[in-house]
Scaffold this motif. Structure first.
Motif, PDB file in Angstrom:
ATOM      1  N   THR A 126       0.791  -1.222   0.000  1.00 26.20           N
ATOM      2  CA  THR A 126       0.000   0.000   0.000  1.00 26.20           C
ATOM      3  C   THR A 126       0.825   1.275   0.000  1.00 26.20           C
ATOM      4  OG1 THR A 126      -0.234  -0.438   2.337  1.00 26.20           O
ATOM      5  CG2 THR A 126      -2.163  -0.846   0.946  1.00 26.20           C
ATOM      6  N   HIS A 127       1.931   1.324   0.800  1.00 27.58           N
ATOM      7  CA  HIS A 127       2.605   2.626   0.852  1.00 27.58           C
ATOM      8  C   HIS A 127       3.796   2.771  -0.074  1.00 27.58           C
ATOM      9  CE1 HIS A 127       2.508   0.754   4.993  1.00 27.58           C
ATOM     10  NE2 HIS A 127       3.454   0.110   4.389  1.00 27.58           N
ATOM     11  N   LEU A 128       3.939   1.903  -1.016  1.00 29.93           N
ATOM     12  CA  LEU A 128       5.031   2.090  -1.965  1.00 29.93           C
ATOM     13  C   LEU A 128       4.545   2.924  -3.147  1.00 29.93           C
ATOM     14  CD1 LEU A 128       6.911  -1.301  -2.248  1.00 29.93           C
ATOM     15  CD2 LEU A 128       7.676   0.821  -1.227  1.00 29.93           C
ATOM     16  N   ALA A 129       5.431   3.820  -3.590  1.00 26.63           N
ATOM     17  CA  ALA A 129       5.080   4.605  -4.776  1.00 26.63           C
ATOM     18  C   ALA A 129       5.094   3.679  -5.993  1.00 26.63           C
ATOM     19  CB  ALA A 129       6.082   5.737  -4.949  1.00 26.63           C
ATOM     20  N   GLU A 130       4.415   4.127  -7.023  1.00 26.14           N
ATOM     21  CA  GLU A 130       4.282   3.305  -8.218  1.00 26.14           C
ATOM     22  C   GLU A 130       5.644   2.963  -8.826  1.00 26.14           C
ATOM     23  OE1 GLU A 130       1.782   3.968 -12.143  1.00 26.14           O
ATOM     24  OE2 GLU A 130       0.736   4.616 -10.334  1.00 26.14           O
ATOM     25  N   ALA A 131       6.534   3.981  -8.821  1.00 31.64           N
ATOM     26  CA  ALA A 131       7.859   3.781  -9.406  1.00 31.64           C
ATOM     27  C   ALA A 131       8.639   2.729  -8.617  1.00 31.64           C
ATOM     28  CB  ALA A 131       8.626   5.098  -9.426  1.00 31.64           C
ATOM     29  N   GLU A 132       8.462   2.758  -7.292  1.00 27.79           N
ATOM     30  CA  GLU A 132       9.184   1.795  -6.461  1.00 27.79           C
ATOM     31  C   GLU A 132       8.702   0.379  -6.738  1.00 27.79           C
ATOM     32  OE1 GLU A 132      10.199   3.007  -2.125  1.00 27.79           O
ATOM     33  OE2 GLU A 132       8.605   4.337  -2.814  1.00 27.79           O
ATOM     34  N   VAL A 133       7.388   0.237  -6.859  1.00 23.78           N
ATOM     35  CA  VAL A 133       6.829  -1.074  -7.148  1.00 23.78           C
ATOM     36  C   VAL A 133       7.384  -1.587  -8.472  1.00 23.78           C
ATOM     37  CG1 VAL A 133       4.712  -2.350  -7.650  1.00 23.78           C
ATOM     38  CG2 VAL A 133       4.718  -0.636  -5.835  1.00 23.78           C
ATOM     39  N   ALA A 134       7.433  -0.687  -9.452  1.00 22.53           N
ATOM     40  CA  ALA A 134       7.931  -1.089 -10.768  1.00 22.53           C
ATOM     41  C   ALA A 134       9.378  -1.544 -10.673  1.00 22.53           C
ATOM     42  CB  ALA A 134       7.795   0.080 -11.741  1.00 22.53           C
ATOM     43  N   SER A 135      10.185  -0.815  -9.876  1.00 24.87           N
ATOM     44  CA  SER A 135      11.604  -1.183  -9.808  1.00 24.87           C
ATOM     45  C   SER A 135      11.785  -2.499  -9.053  1.00 24.87           C
ATOM     46  CB  SER A 135      12.432  -0.052  -9.189  1.00 24.87           C
ATOM     47  OG  SER A 135      12.511  -0.185  -7.804  1.00 24.87           O
ATOM     48  N   ILE A 136      10.955  -2.729  -8.023  1.00 24.79           N
ATOM     49  CA  ILE A 136      11.045  -4.008  -7.313  1.00 24.79           C
ATOM     50  C   ILE A 136      10.645  -5.137  -8.250  1.00 24.79           C
ATOM     51  CG2 ILE A 136      10.075  -5.397  -5.433  1.00 24.79           C
ATOM     52  CD1 ILE A 136       9.859  -2.903  -3.775  1.00 24.79           C
ATOM     53  N   LYS A 137       9.604  -4.897  -9.030  1.00 30.43           N
ATOM     54  CA  LYS A 137       9.149  -5.934  -9.957  1.00 30.43           C
ATOM     55  C   LYS A 137      10.230  -6.265 -10.978  1.00 30.43           C
ATOM     56  CE  LYS A 137       4.166  -5.782  -9.694  1.00 30.43           C
ATOM     57  NZ  LYS A 137       2.960  -5.061 -10.106  1.00 30.43           N
ATOM     58  N   ALA A 138      10.926  -5.213 -11.450  1.00 34.79           N
ATOM     59  CA  ALA A 138      11.988  -5.440 -12.427  1.00 34.79           C
ATOM     60  C   ALA A 138      13.108  -6.261 -11.796  1.00 34.79           C
ATOM     61  CB  ALA A 138      12.530  -4.110 -12.938  1.00 34.79           C
ATOM     62  N   GLU A 139      13.448  -5.920 -10.543  1.00 34.97           N
ATOM     63  CA  GLU A 139      14.498  -6.668  -9.836  1.00 34.97           C
ATOM     64  C   GLU A 139      14.086  -8.124  -9.666  1.00 34.97           C
ATOM     65  OE1 GLU A 139      17.610  -5.844  -8.793  1.00 34.97           O
ATOM     66  OE2 GLU A 139      17.238  -4.073 -10.016  1.00 34.97           O
ATOM     67  N   LEU A 140      12.812  -8.307  -9.338  1.00 37.72           N
ATOM     68  CA  LEU A 140      12.295  -9.662  -9.140  1.00 37.72           C
ATOM     69  C   LEU A 140      12.390 -10.456 -10.443  1.00 37.72           C
ATOM     70  CD1 LEU A 140      10.898 -11.649  -7.244  1.00 37.72           C
ATOM     71  CD2 LEU A 140       8.713 -10.677  -7.896  1.00 37.72           C
ATOM     72  N   GLU A 141      12.058  -9.773 -11.517  1.00 36.50           N
ATOM     73  CA  GLU A 141      12.109 -10.427 -12.821  1.00 36.50           C
ATOM     74  C   GLU A 141      13.532 -10.878 -13.142  1.00 36.50           C
ATOM     75  OE1 GLU A 141      10.708  -9.292 -17.264  1.00 36.50           O
ATOM     76  OE2 GLU A 141      10.003  -7.980 -15.655  1.00 36.50           O
ATOM     77  N   LYS A 142      14.506 -10.024 -12.776  1.00 38.42           N
ATOM     78  CA  LYS A 142      15.910 -10.371 -13.019  1.00 38.42           C
ATOM     79  C   LYS A 142      16.291 -11.606 -12.227  1.00 38.42           C
ATOM     80  CE  LYS A 142      17.273  -5.601 -13.791  1.00 38.42           C
ATOM     81  NZ  LYS A 142      17.918  -4.432 -13.182  1.00 38.42           N
ATOM     82  N   ALA A 143      15.873 -11.634 -10.952  1.00 39.95           N
ATOM     83  CA  ALA A 143      16.214 -12.777 -10.104  1.00 39.95           C
ATOM     84  C   ALA A 143      15.564 -14.047 -10.643  1.00 39.95           C
ATOM     85  CB  ALA A 143      15.774 -12.509  -8.671  1.00 39.95           C
ATOM     86  N   LEU A 144      14.303 -13.941 -11.059  1.00 38.67           N
ATOM     87  CA  LEU A 144      13.585 -15.114 -11.564  1.00 38.67           C
ATOM     88  C   LEU A 144      14.190 -15.626 -12.868  1.00 38.67           C
ATOM     89  CD1 LEU A 144       9.888 -14.123 -10.782  1.00 38.67           C
ATOM     90  CD2 LEU A 144      11.310 -15.791  -9.586  1.00 38.67           C
ATOM     91  N   ALA A 145      14.633 -14.700 -13.707  1.00 35.35           N
ATOM     92  CA  ALA A 145      15.249 -15.099 -14.974  1.00 35.35           C
ATOM     93  C   ALA A 145      16.504 -15.922 -14.697  1.00 35.35           C
ATOM     94  CB  ALA A 145      15.599 -13.867 -15.801  1.00 35.35           C
ATOM     95  N   ARG A 146      17.249 -15.524 -13.663  1.00 37.54           N
ATOM     96  CA  ARG A 146      18.473 -16.253 -13.309  1.00 37.54           C
ATOM     97  C   ARG A 146      18.140 -17.637 -12.781  1.00 37.54           C
ATOM     98  NH1 ARG A 146      19.701 -11.301 -13.640  1.00 37.54           N
ATOM     99  NH2 ARG A 146      21.814 -10.572 -13.988  1.00 37.54           N
ATOM    100  N   ILE A 147      17.089 -17.698 -11.939  1.00 36.86           N
ATOM    101  CA  ILE A 147      16.717 -18.997 -11.363  1.00 36.86           C
ATOM    102  C   ILE A 147      16.256 -19.938 -12.474  1.00 36.86           C
ATOM    103  CG2 ILE A 147      15.108 -20.178  -9.820  1.00 36.86           C
ATOM    104  CD1 ILE A 147      15.079 -17.528  -8.178  1.00 36.86           C
ATOM    105  N   SER A 148      15.434 -19.422 -13.375  1.00 38.02           N
ATOM    106  CA  SER A 148      14.874 -20.318 -14.392  1.00 38.02           C
ATOM    107  C   SER A 148      15.958 -20.806 -15.348  1.00 38.02           C
ATOM    108  CB  SER A 148      13.744 -19.623 -15.155  1.00 38.02           C
ATOM    109  OG  SER A 148      14.270 -18.781 -16.130  1.00 38.02           O
ATOM    110  N   LEU A 149      16.996 -19.990 -15.537  1.00 39.32           N
ATOM    111  CA  LEU A 149      18.054 -20.412 -16.453  1.00 39.32           C
ATOM    112  C   LEU A 149      19.010 -21.414 -15.797  1.00 39.32           C
ATOM    113  CD1 LEU A 149      19.094 -19.754 -19.334  1.00 39.32           C
ATOM    114  CD2 LEU A 149      20.797 -18.335 -18.228  1.00 39.32           C
ATOM    115  N   ALA A 150      19.382 -21.125 -14.563  1.00 37.53           N
ATOM    116  CA  ALA A 150      20.440 -21.927 -13.926  1.00 37.53           C
ATOM    117  C   ALA A 150      19.901 -22.929 -12.914  1.00 37.53           C
ATOM    118  CB  ALA A 150      21.451 -21.002 -13.261  1.00 37.53           C
ATOM    119  N   GLY A 151      18.702 -22.710 -12.414  1.00 41.03           N
ATOM    120  CA  GLY A 151      18.204 -23.549 -11.325  1.00 41.03           C
ATOM    121  C   GLY A 151      17.682 -24.901 -11.776  1.00 41.03           C
TER     122      GLY A 151
END
Lengths: 276, 143
Positions: free
Chosen positions: B118-143
């Protein structure tokens, strides 16, 4: 410290070298895009009609003991600030490095934003943070142009404080001069305008990163030179002081011997008198 | 027919070599490059990059967005020489990925998304989502 700085120069130089392929390829890609897409317009490329403010990014160091390194780049920045004021623009100051922050704060000059703690080994992340902030401020109209003052690392002995304009990006800068053939079948995915939206900020960030890396190499070179001068000076001083101390000790011993000899002779003279 | 491939980030050249095929994930879908491909510029999404090396097996990497630039210049024997440059802010070869670190990071980021929704700004949510996507891409490739 001289040795530490020497080993860091090598590392800093390697980082400058390692960053080059990306910068070259990115510029290449941009030239291709500029040549092969019909429209090459973007807010970051546009000269503002009536600029009111000019941002100046000053790249200094976090620590001292580097001779005139910080002072030189600040002097360069002051030159830019003076020319900005002369044109009737209001300067907006961004600082990288503690020394610059200290300088402007002491003089009561407002600082729009500052970044510290990275100047010796700047990471790409820092460059990205600085770059994004500058682009956002440019887009929001806080600044109408952006200049950067940093130290160019020509060689370990030639460090030159330089100032360059970063924003708006001059279209000539990215369209290149080579008259390569235009490919009619050039493909863009997605359309060139959208690629440009990402390419140009990336280009600016890369320039900021390059400026930080050059500055870091220069900082270490300046520090090594300062520390070498300090070591040489201390060696020289030690030689002179050792000589003085030896002389003083010798003087003292000579005086003491003279006194003892004098005393002994006087004693001998008295005892002779007694005998007689 | 093979061609030259360079994978570079601002900090270093991650990989350079010769390949037969390069498959990348563009923002508008997958793109495959073979030798003789028309000059092209693709904006990449966060995702895998597959490089099929001549007789040397496939090399996988993960790239965090960026661009793929395909050029063809006049080669020496009259054949145009294709060259592919992948320019990414971050790129890691599959072998260099720290899967554990990526798992920990993705768990943290998911937590951050859920608990502070609730209290995160839209830009912050977007940046967290992008970071999450990066982490998930790594897991799916190497995990």
């Amino acid at each position: 410290m001289e040795l530490i700085a020497s080993s860091r120069i090598v590392k800093a130089q390697q980082r400058v070298e390692a960053s080059r392929p990306y910068a070259i390829q990115l510029t290449d890609a941009m030239e291709d895009l500029a040549r092969n897409s019909g429209s090459f317009t973007h807010p970051l490329l546009e000269e503002r009609q009536e600029p009111r403010t000019a941002g100046v990014l000053v790249c200094t160091s976090d620590r001292g003991l580097a001779g005139a390194y910080a002072a030189n780049v600040i002097k360069e920045a002051e030159g830019v600030l003076a020319s900005v004021r002369e044109r009737g623009l209001e300067p907006v100051i961004y600082v990288s490095g503690k020394k610059g922050v200290g300088y402007f704060r002491f003089r009561g000059v407002p600082i729009e934003a500052d970044w510290q703690g990275h100047t010796e080994v700047p990471s790409y992340d820092v460059a990205e943070r600085i770059g994004r902030r500058l682009i956002d401020d440019f887009a929001a109209g806080t600044i109408d142009e952006l200049h950067c003052a940093y130290t160019d690392f020509r060689s370990a002995f030639t460090l030159r404080a330089t100032a360059k304009r970063f924003l708006p990006i001059a279209p000539e800068e990215v369209t290149g001069t080579s008259e390569e053939t235009v490919h009619p079948e050039y493909l863009f995915e997605p359309e060139p305008e959208r690629i440009l939206d990402h390419l140009l900020p990336q280009y600016l960030i890369t320039k900021v990163y390059a400026a930080l890396l050059e500055s870091a190499a220069s900082e270490n070179a300046a520090r090594r030179r300062a520390m070498k001068a300090a070591t040489d000076n201390a060696d020289e001083l030690m030689k002179i002081l050792t000589r003085q101390a030896n002389r003083a000790r010798q003087d003292e011993i000579t005086t003491e011997i003279m006194e003892i000899v004098g005393g002994a002779e006087a004693l001998a003279a008295t005892s002779e008198d007694d005998d007689g | 027919m093979a061609f030259e491939v360079h994978v570079v980030t601002p900090e270093r050249e991650v990989w350079a070599g010769v390949a037969e095929t390069v498959i990348a994930r563009g923002v508008d879908g997958e793109v495959g490059i073979l030798t003789g491909h028309a000059p092209m510029m693709v904006q990449l999404a966060i995702g895998p990059l597959r490089i099929d090396r001549e007789g040397d097996g496939e090399l996988a990497a993960v790239v965090d967005g960026g661009f793929m630039h395909v050029t063809s210049s006049g080669g020496e024997d009259g054949q145009p020489a294709t060259r592919v440059d992948v320019l990414a802010a971050q790129a890691e070869l599959a072998g260099d990925i720290d899967v554990e670190a990526a798992r920990v990071r993705s768990a943290e980021l998911e937590q951050a998304l859920q608990s502070h929704d609730t209290h995160l700004a839209e830009a912050e949510v977007a940046s967290i989502k992008a970071e999450l996507e990066k982490a998930l891409a790594r897991i799916s490739l190497a995990g």
